[in-house]
Write a protein that holds these residues in place. Structure first.
Motif: not given
Length: 171
Positions: A88-109
């Motif tokens: 889950y933590l890796m999913a957050i970090r990877m998305a942050g790397l792929e979308h550098e301008n994004a500042s918010s993420i939702m995980l549904v799990g």
């Protein structure tokens, strides 16, 4: 400044004989809880830019009934069904790397990963004080955790619990 939304799927029906856990669907309470939570998010002005959703049917349905306002980037992840809190933590970090301008993420799990990650991220010394949270992370529960740095650099113990929504707080 970044925000992480950790959403546990809404209440699902017990599997019917021969049905895989992966294929369980939401029950009527779960559908209602997801709809109410979506209304709460809109009212609070909370809107993630990226959504990473478990590939499990009940997580997909939760997201569908949440009815988030577009636009957002949507990714499905098998790892949010089969992996642990590290995935889950890796999913957050990877998305942050792929979308550098994004500042918010939702995980549904799923639990127990959601609860373990929320407690880890929100700071070890100060577990969230929400009573429902201490007795577990309820279905359709949503933790909103804020961080000073970008999504790609999120580490355990560095977040602050900003809000916690759960079906029992809606009624």
């Amino acid at each position: 400044m970044s925000q992480v939304y950790l959403l546990r799927h809404a209440k699902a029906a017990w599997p019917s004989p021969g049905q895989k856990d992966f294929d369980r669907t939401l029950d009527t309470d779960g559908i209602e809880a997801a709809r109410i939570l979506g209304q709460e998010l809109r009212r609070a002005g909370l809107k993630p830019e990226i959504v990473v959703c478990s590939a499990a049917i009940r997580a997909q349905q939760t997201l569908e009934y949440l009815d988030l306002e577009p636009p957002f980037v949507l990714e499905q992840s098998e790892k949010l069904f089969s992996g642990g809190p590290d995935a889950y933590l890796m999913a957050i970090r990877m998305a942050g790397l792929e979308h550098e301008n994004a500042s918010s993420i939702m995980l549904v799990g799923h639990n127990p990963m959601m609860e373990e990650l929320a407690i880890a991220l929100a700071g070890r010394g100060k577990p969230p004080s929400h009573p429902n949270f201490e007795s577990g992370f309820p279905t359709a529960g949503l933790a909103v955790i804020q961080f000073d740095g970008p999504l790609a650099e999120i580490r355990p113990g560095t977040g602050t619990l900003q809000a916690f929504f759960s079906p029992s707080t809606h009624h």
